[in-house]
Design an enzyme around this catalytic site. Structure first.
Site: not given
Ligand code: UD1
Length: 424
Positions: A22-23, A119, A124, A310, A402
């Site tokens: 995904k990343n 944020c 953030r 992660d 997600r």
């Protein structure tokens, strides 16, 4: 809202195929904005963040078409970008929407990108992305909750940038911005994550001139134009790591295929320290076998090639089952122990002091209703559920959707007793 129901106690056995990262998919999709020509992307996982990214590109008037067979691939064409904006409705569900900022600035010299919901830049932050773009000649302001950026004379210029802190999406944004800038950009203290390298590989295929990937110093010589390409994203090392922990925590025997063992060095080392047997079968396959008895191991999260933040929640689940004490230190993000309070409700012995969690094990976890608070926290809770007594219900699993492709089906395929309960 959907929930997961898990009945723990099954040792997982069999084979699991890992999806695309995904990343990696997020930045390479954003990079398609850098050219008017066709970009074809393979191995894109079917997860919600990538649907959000498609919507974002479509909002900017790029054409995105998705083919599911034989494997999932995307064709993206952005002949004209006459709507250089990332709206709040999309950005609020996915912080990585900020990855469109660099390509938009590079291609059209302006961008309007919403700040993520709730944020401020300071709290953030994307401050390092913005500071670097300013060094490249962008004028940046915020108004009505949006970052508004414009390149002086319509084109960014090369700059010497030193990131105060290593940032993954920040590095990716500046790589993409610099690829079409006027002159050379040198980026120091850059992220070395495999997903950054994957983006560099794709940008090079598009005609970008970049050196130094995999090192802390990237050198990018801007070119006038980039062209279309075809690219296959790398395997998801976090999904692979999650399944390695699943095999270890359930004392099972899992073979993980379509993965990249070279990206999993830190996870492998910690699993072995905890007593699990991890074997590299070949360049895309690993096998994990759980030990009869797991032992505590300390972990501190770090930038790649260190232990990934992660994977922290998943490793905490493992630590609850290990004999002795495991000290888990979160060095990348503030407030990333939300899963710990849910594990404590399940019977785990965890105490938190600032950035450090001390886990005493083993604890017999018992199933209860828990709430997923973010993507990786949910993965940690699923793993805890796999070894809990009785039935566990995980609420708010939209977080896990997600980033994990067909996680219920994949876990069921190796013997887990898990189902998705469709909610109102
Ligand atoms: C990326 C990953 C995410 C992973 C994280 C760390 C994607 C889409 N997401 O997130 O899964 O958990 O890397 O490996 O690839 N920071 C600043 N100012 C900035 C930017 C970051 O202070 O402008 C801080 C952050 O608050 C954090 C640290 O730097 O403390 C690292 O964040 P960063 O690497 O930017 O994370 P992301 O790129 O958002």
């Amino acid at each position: 809202m959907d929930k997961f129901r898990i009945k723990g106690g099954k040792a997982l056995r069999g084979t699991v195929a890992i999806s695309g990262a995904k990343n990696s998919a997020l930045p390479v999709m954003a990079a398609a904005l850098l050219t008017a020509e066709k970009v074809t992307l393979h191995n894109i996982p079917k997860v919600r963040d990538l649907i959000t990214m498609s919507k974002l590109l479509a909002f900017m008037h790029a054409n995105v078409s998705v083919t599911e067979f034989p494997s999932s691939h995307y064709v993206i064409e952005a002949p004209k970008l006459n709507h250089a904006e990332a709206p709040y409705e999309l950005v609020k569900t996915m912080r990585a929407s900020v990855l469109t900022l660099g390509p938009l600035m590079a291609r059209v010299g302006m961008a309007r990108v919403s700040l993520p919901g709730g944020c401020a830049i300071g709290a953030r932050p994307v401050d390092l992305h913005l500071k670097a773009l300013e060094q490249m000649g962008a004028e940046i302001g915020t108004s009505h909750g949006y970052i508004e950026a414009r390149a002086l004379k319509g084109r960014l210029k090369g700059a010497h940038i030193v990131f105060e802190k290593i940032t993954v999406t920040g590095t990716e944004n500046i790589l993409m911005a610099a690829a079409l800038a006027d002159g050379e950009t040198v980026l120091e203290n850059a992220a070395r994550e495999p997903e950054v390298t994957d983006l560099v590989v794709m940008l090079r295929k598009m005609g970008a001139q970049i050196e130094g990937d995999g090192t802390p110093t990237l050198r990018i010589r801007g070119v006038e134009k980039l062209h279309g390409t075809e690219h296959t994203v790398i395997p998801d090392r976090i999904e692979a790591g999650t399944f390695l922990v699943a095999g270890a925590i359930t004392a099972g025997d899992l073979t993980i295929t379509h993965c990249a063992p070279e990206h999993l060095g830190a996870v492998r080392a910690k699993l072995e320290q905890a007593g699990a047997h991890v074997e590299i079968v070949n360049e895309t396959t690993m096998r994990v076998r759980g030990a009869k008895k797991l032992v505590g191991a300390d972990v501190a999260t770090e930038e790649y090639p260190g232990f990934a933040t992660d994977m922290q929640a998943q490793f905490m689940a493992l630590a609850t089952q290990a004999e002795g004490t495991s000290v888990i230190t979160e060095k990348i993000f503030e407030n990333r122990f939300l899963h710990a309070s849910e594990m404590i409700r399940m019977g785990a012995n965890i105490s938190i002091d600032g950035h450090t969690a001390v886990v005493h094990g083993p604890a017999q976890l018992s199933g209860t209703t828990v709430q997923a608070s973010d993507l990786r926290a949910s993965a940690g809770l699923v793993l805890a559920g796999l070894v809990a007594n009785g039935e566990m219900l995980i609420e708010r699993v939209y977080h896990i959707d997600r980033g994990y492709e067909r996680i219920v089906e994949k876990l069921r395929g190796v013997g887990a007793d898990i189902e998705r309960v469709h909610g109102a």
